[in-house]
Design a protein around this motif. Structure first.
Motif, PDB file in Angstrom:
ATOM      1  N   ASN A  29       0.828  -1.206   0.000  1.00 12.82           N
ATOM      2  CA  ASN A  29       0.000   0.000   0.000  1.00 12.82           C
ATOM      3  C   ASN A  29       0.861   1.254   0.000  1.00 12.82           C
ATOM      4  N   ALA A  30       1.935   1.234   0.817  1.00 17.09           N
ATOM      5  CA  ALA A  30       2.838   2.391   0.859  1.00 17.09           C
ATOM      6  C   ALA A  30       3.509   2.609  -0.494  1.00 17.09           C
ATOM      7  N   TRP A  31       4.000   1.525  -1.107  1.00 22.57           N
ATOM      8  CA  TRP A  31       4.667   1.654  -2.398  1.00 22.57           C
ATOM      9  C   TRP A  31       3.693   2.173  -3.457  1.00 22.57           C
ATOM     10  N   GLN A  32       2.462   1.675  -3.434  1.00 26.84           N
ATOM     11  CA  GLN A  32       1.499   2.100  -4.443  1.00 26.84           C
ATOM     12  C   GLN A  32       1.131   3.569  -4.275  1.00 26.84           C
ATOM     13  N   MET A  33       0.989   4.013  -3.025  1.00 25.12           N
ATOM     14  CA  MET A  33       0.684   5.427  -2.769  1.00 25.12           C
ATOM     15  C   MET A  33       1.850   6.321  -3.190  1.00 25.12           C
ATOM     16  N   VAL A  34       3.067   5.893  -2.884  1.00 20.70           N
ATOM     17  CA  VAL A  34       4.250   6.662  -3.290  1.00 20.70           C
ATOM     18  C   VAL A  34       4.358   6.675  -4.815  1.00 20.70           C
ATOM     19  N   SER A  35       4.146   5.537  -5.454  1.00 20.97           N
ATOM     20  CA  SER A  35       4.204   5.457  -6.915  1.00 20.97           C
ATOM     21  C   SER A  35       3.181   6.402  -7.542  1.00 20.97           C
ATOM     22  N   ALA A  36       1.970   6.388  -7.001  1.00 24.70           N
ATOM     23  CA  ALA A  36       0.924   7.273  -7.528  1.00 24.70           C
ATOM     24  C   ALA A  36       1.316   8.740  -7.368  1.00 24.70           C
ATOM     25  N   THR A  37       1.914   9.057  -6.244  1.00 27.92           N
ATOM     26  CA  THR A  37       2.291  10.451  -5.990  1.00 27.92           C
ATOM     27  C   THR A  37       3.387  10.924  -6.934  1.00 27.92           C
ATOM     28  N   VAL A  38       4.405  10.089  -7.167  1.00 33.19           N
ATOM     29  CA  VAL A  38       5.472  10.534  -8.074  1.00 33.19           C
ATOM     30  C   VAL A  38       4.984  10.571  -9.518  1.00 33.19           C
ATOM     31  N   VAL A  39       4.019   9.715  -9.880  1.00 38.53           N
ATOM     32  CA  VAL A  39       3.414   9.831 -11.213  1.00 38.53           C
ATOM     33  C   VAL A  39       2.618  11.126 -11.299  1.00 38.53           C
ATOM     34  N   GLY A  40       1.914  11.478 -10.218  1.00 36.07           N
ATOM     35  CA  GLY A  40       1.213  12.753 -10.192  1.00 36.07           C
ATOM     36  C   GLY A  40       2.166  13.927 -10.324  1.00 36.07           C
ATOM     37  N   LEU A  41       3.345  13.825  -9.696  1.00 36.45           N
ATOM     38  CA  LEU A  41       4.348  14.886  -9.808  1.00 36.45           C
ATOM     39  C   LEU A  41       4.880  15.023 -11.230  1.00 36.45           C
ATOM     40  N   GLN A  42       4.809  13.948 -12.006  1.00 37.94           N
ATOM     41  CA  GLN A  42       5.176  14.066 -13.416  1.00 37.94           C
ATOM     42  C   GLN A  42       4.295  15.098 -14.115  1.00 37.94           C
ATOM     43  N   SER A  43       3.026  15.129 -13.740  1.00 37.61           N
ATOM     44  CA  SER A  43       2.080  16.062 -14.359  1.00 37.61           C
ATOM     45  C   SER A  43       2.140  17.430 -13.702  1.00 37.61           C
ATOM     46  N   VAL A  44       1.964  17.439 -12.379  1.00 35.05           N
ATOM     47  CA  VAL A  44       1.954  18.686 -11.614  1.00 35.05           C
ATOM     48  C   VAL A  44       2.981  18.565 -10.497  1.00 35.05           C
ATOM     49  N   PRO A  45       4.139  19.235 -10.621  1.00 36.42           N
ATOM     50  CA  PRO A  45       4.413  20.319 -11.565  1.00 36.42           C
ATOM     51  C   PRO A  45       5.183  19.926 -12.833  1.00 36.42           C
TER      52      PRO A  45
END
Length: 484
Positions: free
Chosen positions: A24-40
């Motif tokens: 769960n931690a890895w998936q949340m971190v993965s999602a966040t860094v993918v989100g950072l690809q977009s914003v910002p």
């Protein structure tokens, strides 16, 4: 006092049996860094790689997309992509907002795979060891960056209001089909087409749809097509850096677990991207006598795109081969074929996404069909005994599957994107008016990226027109200085 600690914060016995906190931690971190690809990440990259007068508009197209996709995703699009089967290409639309569902174990109900379509289960339904809320989050940032990548073909001339309508329509009728077909339990998933983390669903779709939409929207102003220098190359590199490192979550999160395949995927991602960047830069240095920073960024992107379909199912040496191909074939199509083939020149694809995403994505799918390693495939794919061509056996059949999968994504996106653009054009003009094209951000948003004309004040358009011998707003200009 322990009796008063809410159960959600207690360890072991009070946690659901299915919850793996590491996954769960890895998936949340993965999602966040993918989100950072977009914003910002993409906001910075788009705002910097265009002419100064389009910096605000380009950055805002990315920012708006990220927000709009979120609401559509939890409203209906998630379940169209990963929910119960409605059609072989689509899931049933419904919200992903209820707490009873979101805190329960994540499942992809249409993914139970039966041996040769019979009654015997070959691979059980995908049931990651984290809650549905995490899956919705992870898949949402993938959907968001797909639309943002598509926007790269339309920078510098699409009507922002038309773009605001385009995003939810394209997400609903195009993205969800590719996602369900290849990932959510659709017909390509069950047939065994390999798209580890979005080479087809994200990159081929965005590249083809961006090029198609660019055809319908029309070109930039001729002066912009003739010369479109980046307004800040250093910030382009900053955005590109976020994109590159964010790909660790992009491909590393694909297995839905912090497992050995996840580790392989991350390692192969950076091997391929580095090889592709060096290959592209070498070709620039040989043929153009100067290594280009923007070219290096393009090579980085094509490497990341190419490895994505097979990141966790190919070996490290194959990632190097894929990187060489990713840095040379899209380079050739962009630098040679595009300049010689008139059909490509007629469509104004601002950032060349047809090359960096569509060509590189198809290339990645094909090379995955060549190099997919049997042991790694069995650790990840629903169809057992899958393998690439070089490993013999049914490998040739895998290559056919890869080609058919690419053909489906290309065909669907050309047709659906065209329909969406035509429908929107009946209500909202797709292209910014010519007089506003000559001005850019100030005309479209009433804002500018850099306060160069005063102490934070916008420049006086009348004064600016007089000084540069340009017509006033509302009259088509015939000549513009390069710093516009």
């Amino acid at each position: 006092m322990a009796d008063f600690v809410p159960s959600a914060y207690r360890n072991s016995t009070s946690s659901p049996d299915w919850l793996n906190k590491g996954d769960n931690a890895w998936q949340m971190v993965s999602a966040t860094v993918v989100g950072l690809q977009s914003v910002p990440g993409m906001v910075i990259l788009y705002g910097s790689i265009v002419k100064k007068k389009w910096a605000i508009n380009s950055a805002f197209m990315a920012l708006y997309s990220f927000a709009a996709v979120w609401i559509c995703w939890v409203g209906w699009a998630y379940n169209m992509s990963f929910g119960e089967k409605l059609l072989p290409i689509w899931g049933k639309a419904k919200p992903a907002l209820g707490q009873s569902d979101l805190i329960a174990q994540s499942t992809l109900p249409a993914t139970t795979h039966y041996y040769k379509g019979g009654d015997v289960v070959e691979t059980a339904m995908v049931t990651p060891f984290f809650p549905l809320a995490t899956m919705v989050y992870f898949q949402c940032v993938f959907a968001a960056i797909t639309v943002i990548l598509l926007a790269g073909a339309l920078l510098g001339r699409m009507n922002i209001k038309a773009w605001m309508a385009f995003v939810p329509l394209w997400l609903t009728f195009s993205y969800t089909v590719g996602a369900f077909s290849l990932w959510g339990g659709g017909f390509l998933f069950h047939w065994g087409v390999i798209d580890f983390c979005g080479g087809y669903v994200i990159h081929v779709a965005s590249g083809v749809s961006g090029f198609t939409a660019a055809y319908w929207v029309g070109p930039r102003a001729q002066v912009d097509r003739n010369r479109f220098p980046p307004n800040n190359v250093l910030l382009v590199l900053a955005g590109a850096g976020l994109l590159w490192l964010g790909w660790s979550g992009f491909n590393g999160g694909g297995p839905y677990s912090a497992n050995v395949i996840s580790s392989m995927a991350v390692l192969n991602t950076h091997i391929c991207a580095s090889t592709s960047l060096l290959t592209w830069t070498t070709l620039d240095a040989i043929f153009f006598r100067k290594p280009s920073v923007i070219g290096a960024v393009q090579g980085m992107i094509t490497g990341l795109v190419c490895i994505t379909p097979g990141a966790g199912v190919v070996q490290g040496w194959a990632a190097i081969v894929m990187g060489v191909l990713a840095g040379s074939i899209p380079w050739y199509t962009m630098m040679v074929v595009h300049k010689k083939w008139s059909p490509l020149q007629k469509v104004d694809d601002t950032l060349g996404v047809i090359h960096t995403h569509a060509v590189a994505g198809v290339l990645g799918g094909i090379t995955t069909g060549l190099f997919a390693e049997p042991v790694l495939c069995n650790l990840f794919l629903p169809v057992t005994n899958s393998r690439g061509v070089i490993y013999g056996g049914v490998g040739w059949y895998q290559l056919i599957k890869q080609l058919v999968g690419a053909g489906f994504i290309i065909g669907w996106n050309v047709v659906v994107t065209s329909i969406i653009c035509i429908v929107i054009s009946l209500v909202i003009p797709l292209r910014i008016p010519d007089d506003e094209l000559m001005i850019g951000d100030d005309a479209v948003h009433g804002e500018e990226a850099y306060a160069l004309w005063g102490d934070g004040e916008l420049y006086d358009k009348t004064r600016h027109s007089d000084e540069y011998n340009m017509p006033q707003v509302g009259v088509l200009a015939t000549g513009v200085t390069q710093n516009m």
